[in-house]
Design a protein around this motif. Sequence first.
Motif, mmCIF file in Angstrom:
data_model
loop_
_atom_site.group_PDB
_atom_site.id
_atom_site.type_symbol
_atom_site.label_atom_id
_atom_site.label_comp_id
_atom_site.label_asym_id
_atom_site.label_seq_id
_atom_site.Cartn_x
_atom_site.Cartn_y
_atom_site.Cartn_z
ATOM 1 N N ARG A 87 0.827 -1.193 0.000
ATOM 2 C CA ARG A 87 0.000 0.000 0.000
ATOM 3 C C ARG A 87 0.870 1.255 0.000
ATOM 4 O O ARG A 87 2.025 1.234 0.413
ATOM 5 C CB ARG A 87 -0.897 0.036 1.239
ATOM 6 N N PHE A 88 0.275 2.360 -0.464
ATOM 7 C CA PHE A 88 0.927 3.669 -0.432
ATOM 8 C C PHE A 88 0.080 4.619 0.416
ATOM 9 O O PHE A 88 -1.139 4.473 0.494
ATOM 10 C CB PHE A 88 1.063 4.250 -1.842
ATOM 11 N N GLY A 89 0.743 5.591 1.019
ATOM 12 C CA GLY A 89 0.033 6.606 1.787
ATOM 13 C C GLY A 89 0.651 7.973 1.582
ATOM 14 O O GLY A 89 1.868 8.099 1.373
ATOM 15 N N LEU A 90 -0.177 9.003 1.645
ATOM 16 C CA LEU A 90 0.270 10.380 1.465
ATOM 17 C C LEU A 90 -0.328 11.253 2.557
ATOM 18 O O LEU A 90 -1.532 11.202 2.809
ATOM 19 C CB LEU A 90 -0.157 10.901 0.090
ATOM 20 N N ASN A 91 0.521 12.035 3.218
ATOM 21 C CA ASN A 91 0.085 13.014 4.213
ATOM 22 C C ASN A 91 0.688 14.368 3.874
ATOM 23 O O ASN A 91 1.824 14.441 3.388
ATOM 24 C CB ASN A 91 0.543 12.618 5.617
ATOM 25 N N GLY A 92 -0.055 15.425 4.148
ATOM 26 C CA GLY A 92 0.459 16.773 3.966
ATOM 27 C C GLY A 92 -0.124 17.689 5.017
ATOM 28 O O GLY A 92 -1.302 17.567 5.380
ATOM 29 N N GLY A 93 0.703 18.588 5.547
ATOM 30 C CA GLY A 93 0.193 19.466 6.585
ATOM 31 C C GLY A 93 1.154 20.581 6.909
ATOM 32 O O GLY A 93 2.064 20.896 6.139
ATOM 33 N N VAL A 94 0.961 21.162 8.089
ATOM 34 C CA VAL A 94 1.801 22.266 8.521
ATOM 35 C C VAL A 94 2.018 22.158 10.028
ATOM 36 O O VAL A 94 1.117 21.760 10.778
ATOM 37 C CB VAL A 94 1.175 23.625 8.146
ATOM 38 N N CYS A 95 3.236 22.481 10.463
ATOM 39 C CA CYS A 95 3.565 22.543 11.881
ATOM 40 C C CYS A 95 3.853 23.997 12.245
ATOM 41 O O CYS A 95 4.690 24.649 11.605
ATOM 42 C CB CYS A 95 4.787 21.678 12.186
ATOM 43 N N TRP A 96 3.185 24.496 13.260
ATOM 44 C CA TRP A 96 3.468 25.821 13.792
ATOM 45 C C TRP A 96 4.194 25.644 15.112
ATOM 46 O O TRP A 96 3.594 25.218 16.102
ATOM 47 C CB TRP A 96 2.178 26.610 13.989
ATOM 48 N N GLN A 97 5.503 25.892 15.112
ATOM 49 C CA GLN A 97 6.286 25.850 16.338
ATOM 50 C C GLN A 97 6.121 27.196 17.014
ATOM 51 O O GLN A 97 6.874 28.148 16.776
ATOM 52 C CB GLN A 97 7.753 25.553 16.031
ATOM 53 N N ALA A 98 5.099 27.286 17.867
ATOM 54 C CA ALA A 98 4.714 28.565 18.453
ATOM 55 C C ALA A 98 5.769 29.089 19.416
ATOM 56 O O ALA A 98 6.028 30.298 19.469
ATOM 57 C CB ALA A 98 3.372 28.424 19.163
ATOM 58 N N THR A 99 6.353 28.183 20.205
ATOM 59 C CA THR A 99 7.425 28.536 21.132
ATOM 60 C C THR A 99 8.477 27.434 21.068
ATOM 61 O O THR A 99 8.327 26.455 20.334
ATOM 62 C CB THR A 99 6.904 28.670 22.573
ATOM 63 N N SER A 100 9.520 27.559 21.865
ATOM 64 C CA SER A 100 10.532 26.507 21.903
ATOM 65 C C SER A 100 10.000 25.231 22.542
ATOM 66 O O SER A 100 10.608 24.166 22.423
ATOM 67 C CB SER A 100 11.766 26.990 22.677
ATOM 68 N N VAL A 101 8.845 25.325 23.203
ATOM 69 C CA VAL A 101 8.266 24.179 23.916
ATOM 70 C C VAL A 101 7.080 23.572 23.175
ATOM 71 O O VAL A 101 6.918 22.351 23.147
ATOM 72 C CB VAL A 101 7.837 24.596 25.342
ATOM 73 N N ILE A 102 6.235 24.386 22.557
ATOM 74 C CA ILE A 102 4.951 23.927 22.025
ATOM 75 C C ILE A 102 4.928 23.993 20.500
ATOM 76 O O ILE A 102 5.263 25.028 19.903
ATOM 77 C CB ILE A 102 3.789 24.766 22.586
ATOM 78 N N GLY A 103 4.530 22.888 19.872
ATOM 79 C CA GLY A 103 4.320 22.837 18.435
ATOM 80 C C GLY A 103 2.925 22.322 18.119
ATOM 81 O O GLY A 103 2.444 21.364 18.746
ATOM 82 N N LEU A 104 2.244 22.948 17.171
ATOM 83 C CA LEU A 104 0.889 22.566 16.780
ATOM 84 C C LEU A 104 0.902 22.014 15.363
ATOM 85 O O LEU A 104 1.564 22.569 14.478
ATOM 86 C CB LEU A 104 -0.045 23.777 16.856
ATOM 87 N N PHE A 105 0.147 20.927 15.130
ATOM 88 C CA PHE A 105 0.120 20.262 13.835
ATOM 89 C C PHE A 105 -1.305 20.184 13.294
ATOM 90 O O PHE A 105 -2.257 19.964 14.045
ATOM 91 C CB PHE A 105 0.655 18.826 13.942
#
Length: 213
Positions: free
Chosen positions: A175-193
């Motif tokens: 099987r094949f899979g594809l993902n695409g998105g964005v990561c916002w590294q808001a601070t040195s501690v917290i990242g949002l996906f």
Amino acid sequence: MKHLLLIVMLVVCLVAAQATAGGVGSAFGTMTTASAMGQGKANFGAGVGIADATTVFGTLEYGLSRYTDGRLKLGLYDADDDLKFTIGADLKWQFWDMNQGRREPFDMAFGGFFEYLSVENFSIFQVGAMAIGSYPIALNNGGTLSPYAKLNVRLESLSWDDAPAGYDDSESDIRFGLNGGVCWQATSVIGLFGEFQLDGNDGIFLGLNFNIQ
């Protein structure tokens, strides 16, 4: 050259997207960029998949070396209103690093992974390889916005405890899979996906990472 490479990768992703139908797919999404954390660093992650199957999961990631990260994953998988546990792990090696002053057009990593899930009277085991590309963009407030994409190819094996008469008790497919998105590294501690997934389990995945070391 940079634009040509990006176009080639986009075409490859679009072709792969046409081959994602029919699989069970990932319960965890991607929830990482191509950039490695660094040796000795770690983070906790949490996420939810609003997809063909709803999932809630947590991750623990650790920097094994300067460019190699390992990650353990544990989640709950909603299979027709029947919650089941699913586990997984992956290993990522970053071989392009834009921050080193070389001519790499973006960050890129290769890796491998597995996932295991048992639902009703059958179980699913997946093992495969993946490529992740991302492009970090520094923001004025000091954070980073990183669009990313992941392409995976895997062996997906299904085993039935009680197969219907005339059917095999196991089945394996590529099987094949594809993902695409964005990561916002808001601070040195917290990242949002936030990302979309075309991987059998199609849908939207949202996540949060906490750097702990």
